[in-house]
Write a protein that holds these residues in place. Structure first.
Motif, mmCIF file in Angstrom:
data_model
loop_
_atom_site.group_PDB
_atom_site.id
_atom_site.type_symbol
_atom_site.label_atom_id
_atom_site.label_comp_id
_atom_site.label_asym_id
_atom_site.label_seq_id
_atom_site.Cartn_x
_atom_site.Cartn_y
_atom_site.Cartn_z
ATOM 1 N N ASP A 92 27.567 52.019 20.199
ATOM 2 C CA ASP A 92 27.143 50.940 21.093
ATOM 3 C C ASP A 92 26.420 51.440 22.342
ATOM 4 N N LYS A 93 26.097 52.725 22.389
ATOM 5 C CA LYS A 93 25.294 53.284 23.463
ATOM 6 C C LYS A 93 24.248 54.219 22.867
ATOM 7 N N TYR A 94 23.290 54.624 23.707
ATOM 8 C CA TYR A 94 22.282 55.563 23.229
ATOM 9 C C TYR A 94 22.059 56.660 24.256
ATOM 10 N N GLU A 132 18.998 47.368 20.359
ATOM 11 C CA GLU A 132 19.688 46.391 19.523
ATOM 12 C C GLU A 132 18.990 46.253 18.166
ATOM 13 N N SER A 133 17.676 46.310 18.180
ATOM 14 C CA SER A 133 16.931 46.252 16.909
ATOM 15 C C SER A 133 17.222 47.483 16.060
ATOM 16 N N ARG A 148 10.904 39.488 22.432
ATOM 17 C CA ARG A 148 11.957 38.705 23.069
ATOM 18 C C ARG A 148 11.799 37.231 22.711
ATOM 19 N N ASP A 170 16.467 48.122 25.999
ATOM 20 C CA ASP A 170 17.774 47.767 25.446
ATOM 21 C C ASP A 170 17.631 46.846 24.245
ATOM 22 N N MET A 171 16.636 45.959 24.275
ATOM 23 C CA MET A 171 16.382 45.097 23.123
ATOM 24 C C MET A 171 15.944 45.935 21.921
ATOM 25 N N LYS A 223 23.831 50.610 28.666
ATOM 26 C CA LYS A 223 23.867 51.101 27.292
ATOM 27 C C LYS A 223 23.524 52.586 27.181
ATOM 28 N N GLN A 247 19.958 49.219 16.058
ATOM 29 C CA GLN A 247 21.321 49.105 15.533
ATOM 30 C C GLN A 247 21.351 48.326 14.229
ATOM 31 N N ARG A 248 20.413 47.396 14.060
ATOM 32 C CA ARG A 248 20.367 46.591 12.843
ATOM 33 C C ARG A 248 19.603 47.278 11.720
#
Length: 646
Positions: free
Chosen positions: A355-357, A458-459, A602, A454-455, A384, A461-462
């Motif tokens: 959950d962090k980078y 999140e991308s 976004r 940060d967005m 993050k 991560q998916r």
């Protein structure tokens, strides 16, 4: 109750019939009973497999012993060559035999002989595989492997696996330790010759894994095995086939057959800590993972296994006098010091943080020391971000006071990584302090809002198999020169991209190790000599391993203030990169890049327009008049529809 009883009787009858059919198919009733007995007794157990077999009575064997492997397909040569050299490096007292079952040119034969191998030529046993007994999953895996490597026929691959029984033909020796071509000795294993034949490691349910097995050569046994194998058209891999013939199977300690998948087991620390032989079958193969990675590459990825093979391969090539152009480069700018320091001191953590980078921020120019604190503080704004690693390329330029002050203020969140040589490869060095699954590769001259970064995380991560970033490019084919070029995505019709620049991009942190410690040195030297195109090569690597394209993040604000002296400020930069794409394709063996059209941005409200059908047709006609390619069909009016129905 009666229907259930009838069903039970029916199932039992089918079971008996299946058993009788199987008995007829597999040689003898005795071998079947023995197979069932072995499967019941040899249930997979950590306690059993990890035992040191200290209670076994030593055989005091003093006869003629040999290791044996085989070359049955073109792709076997390089791993077998490295296996032979690794056995010689252990100062073994046994012979090393390579059974050759395909045409092999004089140069390759000479290499194997120089490394200490004895060659035995023979014809392969041709087994007609019963395709009806091949599972759908295995067929899919074979299709994927064949799609990536057109030179290897999947049927021949399975036929070659069946030829492990050739070990029983080597009657010039009293004991033969057969080893699959895709293995590597990392310690002396002559002690296995003291085990009683037949010795092998066991898989789930006590099934014999024929990757490594100690046999006593015997032509009668070989003939019987060959006859049964041809007659039965057994399952595609003959794992388990040998259970039907041998009553006493002595289990071999798994440290002689260590596979990457063992890292998920409870006793993995023991097995890898005491490993004597690595088995790369079905895993990230160190000789071709960059263009033929397995579908489940993370489960089959093990850093030490990959590096040990790469190190043995370099040693073999140097002994043979190959790679003369790399002999001077390796000690000065190669990867040995970086990789061994990383493996010796990396963090011992069970799982990486998801959950962090982490941020890898590369800097070189003295001019950037004034602006670098601004870029670092931008990343420190994000909750993050775990740590920021500043790659200090110039070993002759000390870190300025303003940077040192910022490091102190960050209280461990910013770490300076001083480099011993100035190389673009440094930006992808594995970092021993890094503890996140994701890493953001960033230049020191790029800025975009931290919320957009940060967005992008999140991308990622998916879709963690993809490169996710803000600056896409694309490879394109030039028919005039019949070469692959470097192009702008918007010039494609429709627009698409296949490359993500390292100005600002997320990737799996495992690729840092694969880049520096897994890729062949000729790729790293190419980047070093050119001082360019490391990002293109990284795209080739990741797409080759994961079979996934990059992913583009739209941001309304991305500022690149590196036009005053950066590599990309050179007028010839774009032309050089165009040449890179073709040359990197040649270095990798194939073009692994995959293109895609989609982007993510976004959230904003979709503009739904309410209109009549007639007004919508007018919009389409206007678009067509402006040159847009549209499929506009002739539209019938309600009156026409009624008239047609009449």
């Amino acid at each position: 109750m009666r229907p259930r009883l009838v069903l039970l009787v029916f199932v039992n009858v089918l079971t008996i019939l299946a058993f009788l059919a199987w008995r007829e198919r597999y040689v003898t009733k005795e071998s079947l009973l023995q197979m069932m007995d072995e499967r019941l007794k040899a249930v997979f157990s950590p306690d059993r497999e990890v035992s040191t077999a200290a209670d076994a009575v030593p055989s005091n064997f003093t006869g003629r012993a040999t290791f044996a492997s085989m070359i049955c397909m073109e792709g076997d040569f390089i791993p077998v060559r490295t296996l032979v050299h690794s056995l010689q490096q252990t100062e073994t007292n046994a012979d090393i035999v390579v059974v050759v079952m395909m045409p092999l040119d004089d140069e390759k034969r000479d290499q194997l002989t120089k490394l200490g191998a004895k060659l035995v030529d023979t014809e392969p046993i041709k087994v007609e595989i019963d395709e009806s007994q091949t599972s759908a999953a295995e067929k899919q895996l074979e299709k994927e492997a064949t799609d990536k490597d057109k030179s290897e026929d999947p049927k021949r691959r399975r036929m070659c696996r069946s030829n492990a029984i050739q070990a029983w033909r080597l009657t010039q020796w009293d004991r033969v330790l057969y080893m699959h071509p895709e293995m590597l000795a990392v310690g002396n294993i002559d002690d296995v010759f003291q085990e009683p034949p037949f010795t092998a490691t066991l898989e789930l349910g006590g099934i014999v894994d024929d990757s490594i097995m100690l046999v006593e050569p015997n032509m009668d046994i070989y003939s019987e095995l060959k006859r049964a194998m041809i007659k039965t058209a057994h399952l595609p891999h003959d794992v388990g086939f040998l259970n039907y013939f041998f009553k006493d199977i002595h289990p071999l300690n798994p440290v002689y057959n260590v596979k990457a998948k063992y890292q998920a087991l409870d006793y993995s620390r023991y097995v890898f800590g005491n490993a004597r032989v690595f088995n790369y079958e079905g895993t990230m193969k160190p000789w071709n993972f960059w263009y033929q990675g397995p579908k489940n590459w993370r489960q089959s990825f093990h850093e030490d296994m990959i590096y040990q093979w790469r190190k043995a391969d370099y040693s073999a090539r140097e002994k043979l006098g190959l790679d003369k152009d790399l002999l001077e480069w390796r000690p000065k700018r190669g990867s040995k010091e970086v990789c061994e320091d990383y493996l010796a001191h990396k963090l011992d953590i069970p799982e990486k943080i998801m959950d962090k980078y982490s941020v890898l921020l590369a800097t070189h120019s003295l001019r950037r020391q004034a602006t670098l604190p601004f870029v670092i503080k931008q990343f420190l704004m994000s909750p993050k971000v775990d740590k920021i690693f500043v790659i200090w390329h110039d070993k002759n330029q000390p870190v300025s006071k303003n940077i040192r002050d910022l490091v102190n203020e960050a209280q461990g969140s910013v770490i300076i990584l001083n480099q011993t040589v100035d190389s673009l490869n440094n930006r992808f060095n594995p970092v021993k302090e890094l503890r996140t699954a994701a890493v953001l590769i960033s230049d020191d001259d790029v800025w975009t809002p931290i919320d957009d970064i940060d967005m992008a995380f999140e991308s990622w991560q998916r879709q963690p198999d993809s490169l996710v970033g803000f600056a896409p490019r694309v490879d394109c084919y030039d028919p005039s020169s019949e070469t692959i070029k470097y192009c702008w995505p918007f010039r494609m019709k429709p627009p698409r991209y296949s490359i993500m620049l390292t100005k600002l991009m997320f990737m799996d942190s495992n690729f840092l190790f694969l880049w520096r410690c897994g890729l062949p040195d000729n790729i790293l030297k190419y980047v070093d000599d050119l001082v360019n195109c490391e990002d293109i090569a990284m795209n080739f690597l990741i797409s080759g391993v994961t079979s996934r394209p990059p992913f583009h993040i739209m941001s309304e604000e991305v500022y690149d203030f590196g036009l005053d002296g950066g590599i990309s400020s050179n007028p010839a930069h774009f032309k050089v990169r165009g040449k890179c794409v073709q040359e990197i394709t040649d270095l990798f063996g194939r073009n692994t890049l995959l293109s895609v059209q989609g982007s993510v941005h976004r959230y904003s409200e979709t503009d739904f327009k309410s209109t009549t059908w007639e007004d919508f047709l007018n919009v389409l006609k206007e678009k067509e008049a402006n040159g847009e390619q549209l499929e506009v069909v002739d539209v019938m009016s309600p009156e026409d529809i009624v008239q047609n129905d009449i």
